[in-house]
Scaffold this active site. Structure first.
Site, PDB file in Angstrom:
ATOM      1  CD  GLN A 279      -3.058  -0.866   0.145  1.00 33.02           C
ATOM      2  OE1 GLN A 279      -3.132   0.184  -0.513  1.00 33.02           O
ATOM      3  NE2 GLN A 279      -3.907  -1.867  -0.063  1.00 33.02           N
TER       4      GLN A 279
ATOM      5  CB  CYS B  31      -8.094 -10.508   0.761  1.00 28.41           C
ATOM      6  SG  CYS B  31      -6.946  -9.596  -0.212  1.00 28.41           S
TER       7      CYS B  31
HETATM    8  N1  PLP Z   1      -0.667  -6.660   1.487  1.00 24.43           N
HETATM    9  C1  PLP Z   1      -1.458  -5.596   1.628  1.00 24.43           C
HETATM   10  C2  PLP Z   1      -1.107  -4.551   2.625  1.00 24.43           C
HETATM   11  C3  PLP Z   1      -2.604  -5.470   0.820  1.00 24.43           C
HETATM   12  O1  PLP Z   1      -3.395  -4.394   0.982  1.00 24.43           O
HETATM   13  C4  PLP Z   1      -2.895  -6.475  -0.125  1.00 24.43           C
HETATM   14  C5  PLP Z   1      -4.106  -6.400  -0.956  1.00 24.43           C
HETATM   15  O2  PLP Z   1      -5.111  -5.855  -0.578  1.00 24.43           O
HETATM   16  C6  PLP Z   1      -2.020  -7.579  -0.237  1.00 24.43           C
HETATM   17  C7  PLP Z   1      -0.915  -7.630   0.581  1.00 24.43           C
HETATM   18  C8  PLP Z   1      -2.259  -8.663  -1.234  1.00 24.43           C
HETATM   19  O3  PLP Z   1      -1.867  -8.278  -2.509  1.00 24.43           O
HETATM   20  P1  PLP Z   1      -2.439  -9.009  -3.828  1.00 24.43           P
HETATM   21  O4  PLP Z   1      -3.838  -8.548  -4.001  1.00 24.43           O
HETATM   22  O5  PLP Z   1      -1.557  -8.551  -4.925  1.00 24.43           O
HETATM   23  O6  PLP Z   1      -2.316 -10.474  -3.599  1.00 24.43           O
END
Ligand code: PLP
Length: 372
Positions: free
Chosen positions: A176, A318
């Protein structure tokens, strides 16, 4: 009416220049970069060119970059494949993204002892708090650069120094951070760092893990020789080429971006007549904020706002289907069930932000009146 999108922390639209750059690798230069023929080598050049652009953006060497399918995979690579030697203790902050917390849980089931370092009430992981949990046998410390729920910026350089004082590796999830923060690894001294292209106007399906020279990770995905055998599988050339262009653009445009989202945030918060911005006095990025609406259920408010065309979220995308409130807010001792996250981006206008705030005022008032 077009929805007002205030959920850029979940994902961003692909930038026009990035798209036209990436487009070339869908049909024109569609070749497999692992092919040794001249056509394949053209695709391979695109991948290596992107590796150089990613390395430039974070101040490292190209061979310290491992391409992955995104942030989650890069986090799995960092936490499951780094060489911990005989050390058996892992420290993660309690405000990490679920992918880090889940990897920590996996390590706990694999015989590691895991400790969670708690944030201050303002959502900051302090070096002092880390010092209290770190041990001579700590193998890894993981603290994110920018929190995805409240936007707090962590003191990464100081935290990495604490980890190094006992010989532990330091990993930061900078997913982020790219749009707003200089994530140069030379400045912070981190051992591993990850990003994800779809959070900075690149395509979904590409990310990378930086691994400091001398620390070759073990294999995450077995197969061919791609990514020096660490992550086998044919490269997603359009997304990787696009990520190179996207991270260069994000780095170049950072000052302009930071000023833009500050203007948006100030207008939004100024027009908001209800709620309380969480961690408002902590060092923060201006494109992510959570607001606590005491006495109102955050999930219901987000649904009601969606029905009125305002797209926001309760936690990370997620975990959007989960009924549990964001772990970051629970760890901060915040009223987790009543908060909503708003996040801004390049396309957000002051007019949209103010209009959204007015809709939030009306909707929150209605919900509090109906005691929901
Ligand atoms: N780390 C953080 C802080 C995130 O906000 C996100 C996604 O929302 C992720 C990891 C995961 O990334 P990705 O969507 O590329 O798997």
């Amino acid at each position: 009416m077009k929805p007002i999108y205030l959920d850029y922390a979940s994902t961003t639209p692909v930038d026009d220049t990035v798209l036209s750059f990436a487009e070339r690798y869908f049909k024109g230069v569609f070749y497999n970069p692992a092919s040794t023929h001249v056509a394949g080598q053209e695709a391979s050049k695109a991948v290596e060119n992107a590796r150089m652009m990613c390395a430039d953006a974070i101040g490292c060497e190209p061979n310290e970059i491992y391409f992955t399918s995104g942030g989650t995979e890069a986090i799995n690579l960092a936490m499951k494949c780094a060489d911990f030697g005989e050390r058996r203790h892992i420290v993660v902050s309690a405000i990490e993204h679920d992918s880090v917390l889940s990897c920590a849980e996996y390590l706990a089931h694999s015989g590691y002892e895991v400790d969670h370092v708690m944030p201050t009430a303002d959502g900051i992981i302090t070096p002092e708090a880390l010092e209290r949990v770190i041990r001579p046998d700590t193998a890894l410390v993981a603290v994110m650069t920018v929190n995805n729920i409240v936007g707090t910026i962590q003191p990464i350089r100081e935290l990495a120094q604490v980890a190094h004082s006992v010989g532990a590796l330091f990993f930061t999830d900078a997913v982020q951070a790219v749009n707003s923060v200089d994530i140069s690894v030379k400045k912070t001294g981190v051992d591993m760092l990850c990003v994800s292209a779809h959070k900075f106007y690149g395509l979904k399906g590409a990310g990378f893990l930086y691994v400091r020279r001398g620390l070759k990770p073990n294999t995450l995905i077995s197969g061919g020789d791609q990514e020096r055998g660490v992550r086998a599988g044919t490269h997603n050339v359009p997304a990787i080429a696009g990520m190179g262009a996207a991270i260069s653009a994000a780095t170049e445009r950072r000052t302009e971006y930071v000023a833009h989202v500050k203007e948006i945030r100030d207008a939004f918060v100024g027009a908001l007549k209800c709620g309380r911005v969480i961690a408002s006095d902590a060092p923060k990025v201006d494109d992510i904020l959570s607001v606590a609406f005491d006495g109102i259920n955050g999930g219901r408010l987000a649904v009601a706002l969606s029905m009125r065309g305002v797209c926001c979220s309760v936690g990370s995308a997620c975990s959007a289907g989960s009924a549990t409130p964001p772990k970051t807010l629970v760890a901060m001792g915040e009223s987790a069930g009543s908060s909503v996250r708003f996040s801004f981006g390049r396309q957000t206008t002051v007019e949209c932000a103010v209009r959204a705030a007015e809709i939030i005022n009306e909707t929150a008032l209605k919900l509090s009146g109906s005691n929901l």
